[in-house]
Design a protein around this motif. Structure first.
Motif, PDB file in Angstrom:
ATOM      1  N   VAL A 153       0.847  -1.189   0.000  1.00 13.96           N
ATOM      2  CA  VAL A 153       0.000   0.000   0.000  1.00 13.96           C
ATOM      3  C   VAL A 153       0.886   1.244   0.000  1.00 13.96           C
ATOM      4  N   GLU A 154       0.618   2.156  -0.923  1.00 11.63           N
ATOM      5  CA  GLU A 154       1.362   3.417  -0.984  1.00 11.63           C
ATOM      6  C   GLU A 154       0.488   4.538  -0.458  1.00 11.63           C
ATOM      7  N   PHE A 155       1.047   5.288   0.490  1.00 13.17           N
ATOM      8  CA  PHE A 155       0.310   6.408   1.060  1.00 13.17           C
ATOM      9  C   PHE A 155       1.302   7.427   1.595  1.00 13.17           C
ATOM     10  N   ASP A 156       1.051   8.688   1.265  1.00 11.38           N
ATOM     11  CA  ASP A 156       1.885   9.781   1.761  1.00 11.38           C
ATOM     12  C   ASP A 156       3.355   9.549   1.424  1.00 11.38           C
ATOM     13  N   ASP A 157       3.601   9.112   0.181  1.00 10.16           N
ATOM     14  CA  ASP A 157       4.954   8.874  -0.334  1.00 10.16           C
ATOM     15  C   ASP A 157       5.694   7.754   0.405  1.00 10.16           C
ATOM     16  N   LYS A 158       4.969   6.886   1.068  1.00  7.84           N
ATOM     17  CA  LYS A 158       5.575   5.756   1.750  1.00  7.84           C
ATOM     18  C   LYS A 158       4.873   4.472   1.322  1.00  7.84           C
ATOM     19  N   THR A 159       5.611   3.373   1.341  1.00  9.47           N
ATOM     20  CA  THR A 159       5.041   2.077   0.988  1.00  9.47           C
ATOM     21  C   THR A 159       5.107   1.158   2.200  1.00  9.47           C
ATOM     22  N   VAL A 160       3.977   0.546   2.530  1.00  8.31           N
ATOM     23  CA  VAL A 160       3.921  -0.385   3.654  1.00  8.31           C
ATOM     24  C   VAL A 160       3.306  -1.688   3.177  1.00  8.31           C
ATOM     25  N   THR A 161       3.495  -2.730   3.958  1.00  8.56           N
ATOM     26  CA  THR A 161       2.848  -4.010   3.696  1.00  8.56           C
ATOM     27  C   THR A 161       1.603  -4.088   4.561  1.00  8.56           C
ATOM     28  N   ARG A 162       0.440  -4.148   3.913  1.00 12.87           N
ATOM     29  CA  ARG A 162      -0.833  -4.190   4.647  1.00 12.87           C
ATOM     30  C   ARG A 162      -1.354  -5.632   4.683  1.00 12.87           C
ATOM     31  N   VAL A 163      -1.756  -6.070   5.850  1.00 17.19           N
ATOM     32  CA  VAL A 163      -2.269  -7.425   6.053  1.00 17.19           C
ATOM     33  C   VAL A 163      -3.706  -7.328   6.541  1.00 17.19           C
ATOM     34  N   ILE A 164      -4.627  -7.912   5.791  1.00 15.22           N
ATOM     35  CA  ILE A 164      -6.029  -7.983   6.216  1.00 15.22           C
ATOM     36  C   ILE A 164      -6.303  -9.428   6.621  1.00 15.22           C
ATOM     37  N   SER A 165      -6.692  -9.606   7.882  1.00 14.32           N
ATOM     38  CA  SER A 165      -6.865 -10.952   8.439  1.00 14.32           C
ATOM     39  C   SER A 165      -8.291 -11.156   8.922  1.00 14.32           C
ATOM     40  N   PRO A 166      -8.805 -12.378   8.815  1.00 12.01           N
ATOM     41  CA  PRO A 166     -10.142 -12.678   9.347  1.00 12.01           C
ATOM     42  C   PRO A 166     -10.117 -12.686  10.870  1.00 12.01           C
ATOM     43  N   VAL A 167     -11.285 -12.591  11.456  1.00 17.20           N
ATOM     44  CA  VAL A 167     -11.442 -12.621  12.908  1.00 17.20           C
ATOM     45  C   VAL A 167     -12.370 -13.782  13.247  1.00 17.20           C
ATOM     46  N   TYR A 168     -12.048 -14.505  14.312  1.00 17.90           N
ATOM     47  CA  TYR A 168     -12.784 -15.707  14.668  1.00 17.90           C
ATOM     48  C   TYR A 168     -13.358 -15.615  16.080  1.00 17.90           C
ATOM     49  N   ARG A 169     -14.487 -16.291  16.273  1.00 16.78           N
ATOM     50  CA  ARG A 169     -15.036 -16.482  17.617  1.00 16.78           C
ATOM     51  C   ARG A 169     -14.401 -17.721  18.243  1.00 16.78           C
ATOM     52  N   SER A 170     -14.144 -18.720  17.419  1.00 19.71           N
ATOM     53  CA  SER A 170     -13.419 -19.918  17.831  1.00 19.71           C
ATOM     54  C   SER A 170     -12.557 -20.320  16.646  1.00 19.71           C
ATOM     55  N   GLU A 171     -11.762 -21.368  16.793  1.00 24.00           N
ATOM     56  CA  GLU A 171     -10.853 -21.746  15.716  1.00 24.00           C
ATOM     57  C   GLU A 171     -11.581 -22.154  14.443  1.00 24.00           C
ATOM     58  N   SER A 172     -12.861 -22.473  14.550  1.00 28.10           N
ATOM     59  CA  SER A 172     -13.605 -22.922  13.380  1.00 28.10           C
ATOM     60  C   SER A 172     -14.760 -21.993  13.007  1.00 28.10           C
ATOM     61  N   THR A 173     -14.942 -20.901  13.753  1.00 30.73           N
ATOM     62  CA  THR A 173     -16.077 -20.009  13.505  1.00 30.73           C
ATOM     63  C   THR A 173     -15.574 -18.600  13.180  1.00 30.73           C
ATOM     64  N   LEU A 175     -16.056 -14.741  12.148  1.00 28.83           N
ATOM     65  CA  LEU A 175     -17.056 -13.698  12.354  1.00 28.83           C
ATOM     66  C   LEU A 175     -17.228 -12.875  11.093  1.00 28.83           C
ATOM     67  N   THR A 176     -18.451 -12.482  10.792  1.00 28.94           N
ATOM     68  CA  THR A 176     -18.703 -11.549   9.694  1.00 28.94           C
ATOM     69  C   THR A 176     -18.605 -10.131  10.233  1.00 28.94           C
ATOM     70  N   ASN A 177     -18.308  -9.199   9.350  1.00 32.56           N
ATOM     71  CA  ASN A 177     -18.180  -7.790   9.712  1.00 32.56           C
ATOM     72  C   ASN A 177     -17.129  -7.583  10.799  1.00 32.56           C
ATOM     73  N   ARG A 178     -16.048  -8.324  10.711  1.00 35.56           N
ATOM     74  CA  ARG A 178     -14.902  -8.139  11.601  1.00 35.56           C
ATOM     75  C   ARG A 178     -13.633  -8.447  10.817  1.00 35.56           C
ATOM     76  N   TRP A 179     -12.667  -7.548  10.890  1.00 30.91           N
ATOM     77  CA  TRP A 179     -11.378  -7.765  10.242  1.00 30.91           C
ATOM     78  C   TRP A 179     -10.286  -7.151  11.106  1.00 30.91           C
TER      79      TRP A 179
END
Length: 235
Positions: A153-173, A175-179
């Motif tokens: 991701v480039e922003f304000d003349d800088k480049t970073v590595t952006r990580v979008i990860s899922p969120v869980y209630r348990s190891e197998s569940t 959650l929607t609308n959570r990141w």
């Protein structure tokens, strides 16, 4: 784990969409649609204004996932407005040297399993779990866990590595609308890590759009199946 009474820094991000600049996503929010995202800081240091503003283009990526379920999180450019408002902060009367984690996560070569986010975040009813994101790592280690979406991701003349990860209630569940959204700088150190969710109104808008899209798909499929068979020409 921390209790639900533990105060964390929060921001309300609002975008007003006049026009999407990529026709492939025309079925996402219509012109004039307002989306609001609640961002909760998972670090023990304040978010900078650059951190907050850099989330602008990721709001549509998260909304795309909420509607379609796609894990690609595409960057969807748009013409419109962006504003942010800090709603909570625990940092007003905290000394600067105490604003950083005193017990950072251990260094790891690669993610393994899932865990509570740094400085554990939980509600009164259920824990919040995400893939492991260490304090310092290489992009390859982040990509090793396929649950993570990793991009530059480039922003304000800088480049970073952006990580979008899922969120869980348990190891197998999951959650929607959570990141969880985390940024790493070039040397592999984490810059920010936040928990994101859309407001009730924006989430309801997505739910309505999902129903319309599903209904439209079903109507097309049903219409095709009821079409009379084409007559074959005899030679």
């Amino acid at each position: 784990m921390a209790s639900s009474a533990f105060l964390r820094e929060k921001h309300l991000l609002t975008i007003g969409i006049l026009r999407l600049l990529d026709d492939r996503y025309a079925d996402l929010p219509r012109p004039g649609r307002v989306l609001q995202l609640i961002v909760t800081n998972l670090r023990n240091r304040p978010l900078s204004s650059t951190d907050v503003e850099s989330m602008r283009d990721s709001i549509m990526s998260l909304y795309h996932n909420l509607i379609t379920g796609s894990k690609d999180f595409p960057v969807i450019p748009f013409k419109g407005s962006f504003r942010s408002r800090q709603t909570d902060t625990p940092f007003e009367h905290v000394e600067v040297e105490r604003r950083e984690n005193t017990m950072p996560s251990p260094l790891m070569e690669g993610p393994a399993g899932i865990m509570a986010p740094a400085a554990a975040f939980t509600s009164a009813t259920s824990p919040i779990l995400t893939p492991v994101l260490p304090e310092r790592t290489e992009p390859g280690g982040l990509r090793a866990d396929r649950r993570n979406c990793v991009r530059r991701v480039e922003f304000d003349d800088k480049t970073v590595t952006r990580v979008i990860s899922p969120v869980y209630r348990s190891e197998s569940t999951e959650l929607t609308n959570r990141w969880r959204v985390s940024d790493y700088r070039a040397d592999g150190h984490v810059l920010m890590s936040v928990l994101c969710k859309f407001t009730k109104e924006s989430a309801q808008c997505a739910k309505t759009q999902r129903k319309r899209k599903r209904k439209g798909t079903e109507e097309v499929t049903t219409g095709s199946s009821l079409s009379p068979p084409k007559k074959r020409l005899r030679v």
